[in-house]
Design a protein around this motif. Structure first.
Motif, PDB file in Angstrom:
ATOM      1  N   TYR A  64      29.080  48.098  49.442  1.00 13.15           N
ATOM      2  CA  TYR A  64      29.674  47.019  49.924  1.00 13.15           C
ATOM      3  C   TYR A  64      27.769  46.557  50.171  1.00 13.15           C
ATOM      4  O   TYR A  64      27.926  46.266  51.214  1.00 13.15           O
ATOM      5  CB  TYR A  64      30.775  46.530  50.643  1.00 13.15           C
ATOM      6  N   GLN A  70      30.227  42.225  46.567  1.00 12.71           N
ATOM      7  CA  GLN A  70      30.368  43.557  45.819  1.00 12.71           C
ATOM      8  C   GLN A  70      29.542  44.911  45.545  1.00 12.71           C
ATOM      9  O   GLN A  70      28.994  44.812  46.460  1.00 12.71           O
ATOM     10  CB  GLN A  70      29.719  43.388  44.018  1.00 12.71           C
ATOM     11  N   SER A 103      36.616  42.501  50.796  1.00 12.33           N
ATOM     12  CA  SER A 103      35.830  42.658  50.024  1.00 12.33           C
ATOM     13  C   SER A 103      36.499  40.788  48.971  1.00 12.33           C
ATOM     14  O   SER A 103      37.241  39.964  49.519  1.00 12.33           O
ATOM     15  CB  SER A 103      36.338  43.230  48.856  1.00 12.33           C
ATOM     16  N   THR A 138      38.919  45.144  44.836  1.00 11.99           N
ATOM     17  CA  THR A 138      38.106  44.323  44.347  1.00 11.99           C
ATOM     18  C   THR A 138      36.235  44.463  44.974  1.00 11.99           C
ATOM     19  O   THR A 138      35.670  44.333  43.945  1.00 11.99           O
ATOM     20  CB  THR A 138      37.923  42.668  44.688  1.00 11.99           C
ATOM     21  N   SER A 139      36.174  45.552  45.871  1.00  7.86           N
ATOM     22  CA  SER A 139      35.053  45.842  45.949  1.00  7.86           C
ATOM     23  C   SER A 139      34.627  47.172  44.726  1.00  7.86           C
ATOM     24  O   SER A 139      33.522  47.493  44.177  1.00  7.86           O
ATOM     25  CB  SER A 139      35.255  47.064  46.896  1.00  7.86           C
ATOM     26  N   SER A 142      32.582  43.576  39.528  1.00 13.87           N
ATOM     27  CA  SER A 142      31.883  42.982  39.383  1.00 13.87           C
ATOM     28  C   SER A 142      31.896  42.406  38.011  1.00 13.87           C
ATOM     29  O   SER A 142      31.859  42.804  36.871  1.00 13.87           O
ATOM     30  CB  SER A 142      30.614  44.320  38.982  1.00 13.87           C
ATOM     31  N   VAL A 190      30.143  34.903  44.681  1.00 13.93           N
ATOM     32  CA  VAL A 190      30.606  35.950  44.125  1.00 13.93           C
ATOM     33  C   VAL A 190      29.030  36.585  42.996  1.00 13.93           C
ATOM     34  O   VAL A 190      29.150  35.247  41.802  1.00 13.93           O
ATOM     35  CB  VAL A 190      31.216  37.061  43.195  1.00 13.93           C
TER      36      VAL A 190
END
Length: 265
Positions: A64, A70, A103, A138-139, A142, A190
């Motif tokens: 990560y 991400q 994340s 959510t890791s 993208s 992000v």
């Protein structure tokens, strides 16, 4: 008049409740049940982490990048027995409890114009509820243009499944090219990759075969073969040593060549 006030209050409570649910509700963690069988990439084939934040879930491993919110890479095995058509209920996207810095919240994507694009596809993990749900951390996502996500990126994911059915077990490493000058979305900034990569490996020792893809994050009708590159090229763009634990002689051959012979497109 009294009834109108009651109705107005009920509507207001519903609106407030919906807003609270949307903005603060987080479902339970997709924890790893005792006894869950793991199908993880052997350490010998894991990339290095440029961030030092390696996370291992039951069915995949990732590195990560907090700076980009991400994963810089997600690595997983794909086996024929994984390729089922089980009908799974799509879960919520939730923050990864194993990422020390947390994340990114999925709400960063809302209204951004970008899809929450899976790196490890949920379709590769239909064989169990646990494996499927893990892909919704959510890791493992993208920001992706929706036409790219549903187009050439999806075609590549389907091709990888085809190769798995045809040739057997694969190791897959995938992610976005993360830089410091990317567009950012959401309150957590992000980053939006302009290019994505996918590296597919089969076999071992001298019989190892690798295909590496570098694809701009926009829809294209070009053949997938046009995006095949040496692993070395992706390493230069990412700073990641993808097969750091393999012998130098092995790396110098496998990572420098582009050879799609033996891969049916």
């Amino acid at each position: 008049m009294k009834n109108r006030i009651i109705y107005a209050l009920l509507i207001a409570l519903c609106v407030i409740g919906f807003w609270l649910f949307e903005n603060f509700y987080t479902p339970a963690t997709y924890s790893n049940p005792n006894g869950t069988r793991r199908d993880l990439v052997q350490t010998d084939f894991l990339p290095n982490s440029t961030t030092g934040e390696v996370v291992q879930h039951a069915y995949y491993t990732l590195s990560y990048s907090e700076a980009h919110e991400q994963a810089e890479w997600v690595a997983y095995t794909l086996k024929r027995k994984h390729l089922t058509y089980d009908d799974r209920e799509r879960p919520y996207f939730i923050e990864d409890p194993k990422v020390k810095t947390k994340s990114a919240d999925w709400r960063n994507y809302r209204g951004s114009g970008y899809d929450r694009g899976h790196l490890l596809p949920a379709g590769d993990r239909r064989f169990s509820e646990q494996a499927y749900n893990e892909t919704f951390y959510t890791s493992n996502i993208s920001p992706q243009d929706k036409y790219f996500n549903a187009g050439i990126w999806n075609r590549l994911e389907q091709k990888v499944r085809y190769w798995c059915k045809k040739y057997g077990n694969l190791i897959v490493v995938t992610g976005g090219i993360l830089k410091n000058d990317l567009e950012e979305i959401g309150s957590e900034d992000v980053d939006v990759p302009r290019t994505f990569y996918k590296i597919v490996l089969r076999g071992n020792g001298e019989r190892t075969q690798v295909l590496a893809f570098l694809i701009p994050a926009e829809e294209s009708q070009e053949p997938l073969q046009n995006f095949v590159v040496p692993v070395d090229e992706i390493e230069k763009k990412t700073g990641i040593d993808f097969f750091q634990n393999q012998p130098e002689a092995w790396q110098s051959v496998i990572e420098s060549e582009v050879n799609d012979n033996g891969w049916k497109f």
